[in-house]
Design an enzyme around this catalytic site. Structure first.
Site, PDB file in Angstrom:
ATOM      1  N   ASP A 121       0.849  -1.192   0.000  1.00 38.40           N
ATOM      2  CA  ASP A 121       0.000   0.000   0.000  1.00 38.40           C
ATOM      3  C   ASP A 121       0.883   1.239   0.000  1.00 38.40           C
ATOM      4  O   ASP A 121       2.061   1.188   0.385  1.00 38.40           O
ATOM      5  CB  ASP A 121      -0.948   0.002   1.201  1.00 38.40           C
ATOM      6  CG  ASP A 121      -0.228   0.265   2.519  1.00 38.40           C
ATOM      7  OD1 ASP A 121       0.687  -0.518   2.853  1.00 38.40           O
ATOM      8  OD2 ASP A 121      -0.578   1.235   3.221  1.00 38.40           O
ATOM      9  N   GLU A 130      -0.047  -0.468   5.826  1.00 42.43           N
ATOM     10  CA  GLU A 130       0.968   0.137   6.694  1.00 42.43           C
ATOM     11  C   GLU A 130       0.852   1.646   6.726  1.00 42.43           C
ATOM     12  O   GLU A 130       0.985   2.273   7.782  1.00 42.43           O
ATOM     13  CB  GLU A 130       2.367  -0.280   6.215  1.00 42.43           C
ATOM     14  CG  GLU A 130       3.493   0.044   7.190  1.00 42.43           C
ATOM     15  CD  GLU A 130       4.030   1.465   7.072  1.00 42.43           C
ATOM     16  OE1 GLU A 130       4.661   1.943   8.035  1.00 42.43           O
ATOM     17  OE2 GLU A 130       3.806   2.108   6.020  1.00 42.43           O
TER      18      GLU A 130
END
Length: 454
Positions: A92, A156
């Site tokens: 991500d 994250e």
């Protein structure tokens, strides 16, 4: 031991690495469905899973984590009796911010001035490619000498803790003798660096209300309390005049006793404009690695274009607080919440919501794994010795892994050196750095396996 066969193999794999990184960067995998479709993250996760399967990983799985995102797991068995190494990255990314400010499209890997530009190129899609390069180099030169687990996190950057919660519920999944977190970076390009400390983080959203509805500023301004003005005053209370973070009850005087960061280098790396002062006191290393730092990362307010002469009835802001090692993020959250609630002016109604939180981390750089990494980096970066530095960013998973596997050694390396400009527009990765760190990781895995024999 020589690094030549490994380095030659990695060099030959770099064109493929560029193609793969371009494919991965193309996914707009911001783990916030309010900004980008969830399908973008799902597609990126599928790409990572397919890449692991292509490298003969077993038990490849898309893990549905409690925050609604997916992490990707795979297992590559090594020789009998070999230690297990967990390799971490995340797929991500941060949102691209103002796409018009990018010199090339943020989700299109573009080569310019010897670097590869694109959102996630360094943080941390490049980290996943680094792991692949290291493993491929070992396969081509005698085989992977350890058992390998790979975990690629899906949220994250959001700090919502999905993988931490999943790991706590399935503690056997990520168990390893050593863990390599591929999400930090060298102190500067060409200087091999392991990260010794990470600041933790807490994220709060604060809303102020002062009126039942917006009012005409000419008719009521000067007496009616404006929520946006109240918010500005409240946020200003989080810093002293010199810019030092001032959250009531939060200690701000710690000092960093390791590698220092010369102010001139920092000004250049941070692209501080001529004549503009740095904020805070103490050394640069004190301020960015050893002390808390508050940042207002967003404010909901009317844009300049189309603004009307109105007093605002409510205002909202998101505040990030970086928490250094030695301080507890949960306690810092309580202190920041209390500060925001008590410093709102004019009796404005305050509502504070916690968005995310992660504890700070300190690695044991005296462990045997660091000796293996130091030798590997010495060969991958001829003429340079491995350095240890702090990092102002946060990786909440580190503390979860340290608590779950107290005997595991945790090393932090990565591609996010200052020129990478992670989280900003025009993020980029140095292909030379990707190549050298991939060599270093491959040599480390070989060194580490040898150190465990007999």
């Amino acid at each position: 031991m020589t690094a030549r066969p490994i380095s030659e193999t990695v060099s030959s794999l770099m064109p493929r690495a560029k193609t793969e990184l371009a494919e991965l960067v193309a996914f707009r995998s911001v783990a916030d469905p309010a900004q980008f479709p969830r399908s973008e993250c799902e597609a990126a996760a599928g790409w990572v899973a397919d890449a692991l399967r292509a490298e003969d990983f077993q038990d490849v799985a898309l893990l549905d984590t409690p925050d609604g995102t997916r992490s990707v797991y795979g297992w590559l068995p090594g020789p009998a009796g070999a230690p297990t190494v967990l390799l971490y990255a995340h797929y991500d990314v941060q949102p691209p911010l103002d796409e018009s400010a990018w010199l090339s499209p943020p989700f299109e890997l573009t080569e310019r001035d010897g670097r590869w530009f694109g959102r996630g190129a360094a943080d941390c899609k490049g980290g996943f490619i680094m792991h692949l390069l290291a493993l491929r180099a070992l396969k081509a030169n005698g085989g992977v000498p350890v058992s390998v687990k790979v975990i690629a996190e899906g949220s994250e950057e959001q700090g919502t803790g999905g993988l931490e919660q999943y790991a706590e519920a399935h503690p056997e999944l990520l168990a390893a003798d050593t863990i390599v977190i591929g999400d930090t970076g060298n102190f500067r390009v060409g200087l091999p660096t392991v990260t010794a400390t990470l600041r933790g983080m807490t994220m709060l959203r604060v809303t102020l209300e002062t009126l039942e509805g917006n009012l005409h500023s000419g008719q009521f301004g000067g007496a009616a309390p404006d929520a946006l003005a109240a918010m500005i005053q409240l946020l200003a209370s989080l810093r002293s005049e010199d810019g030092t973070t001032t959250v009531d009850g939060l200690a701000t005087g710690a000092e960093w006793d390791g590698l220092q960061y010369p102010e001139g280098e920092f000004r250049k790396d941070a692209r501080v404009l001529d004549g503009v002062e740095l904020i805070g006191t103490g050394t640069v290393a004190d301020r960015i690695w050893a002390r808390p730092a508050v940042t207002v990362i967003g404010i909901d307010c009317p844009p300049v274009v189309g603004a009307t002469p109105s007093l605002q009835a409510n205002a909202r802001a998101q505040v990030s607080l970086r928490v250094p090692p030695g301080q507890d993020a949960a306690e810092a959250t309580k202190l920041l919440t209390a500060h925001l609630e008590s410093h709102a002016p004019w009796g404005a109604r305050v509502r504070v919501e916690q968005v995310g939180q992660g504890q700070p981390f300190r690695a044991d750089t005296t462990s045997p794994a660091y000796t293996s990494m130091a030798e590997a980096m010495r060969l991958a970066y001829p003429g340079e010795e491995m350095q240890s530095s702090g990092m102002g960013g946060s990786i909440p998973l580190c503390n979860t892994l340290a608590a779950l596997y107290p005997q595991a050694e945790i090393l932090l390396i990565g591609l996010s050196e200052p020129e990478a400009q992670i989280h900003a527009v025009n993020e980029s990765v140095s292909p030379e750095e990707l190549e050298r760190l991939s060599v270093a990781e491959a040599l480390f895995l070989r060194n580490y396996a040898d150190s465990k024999k007999g």
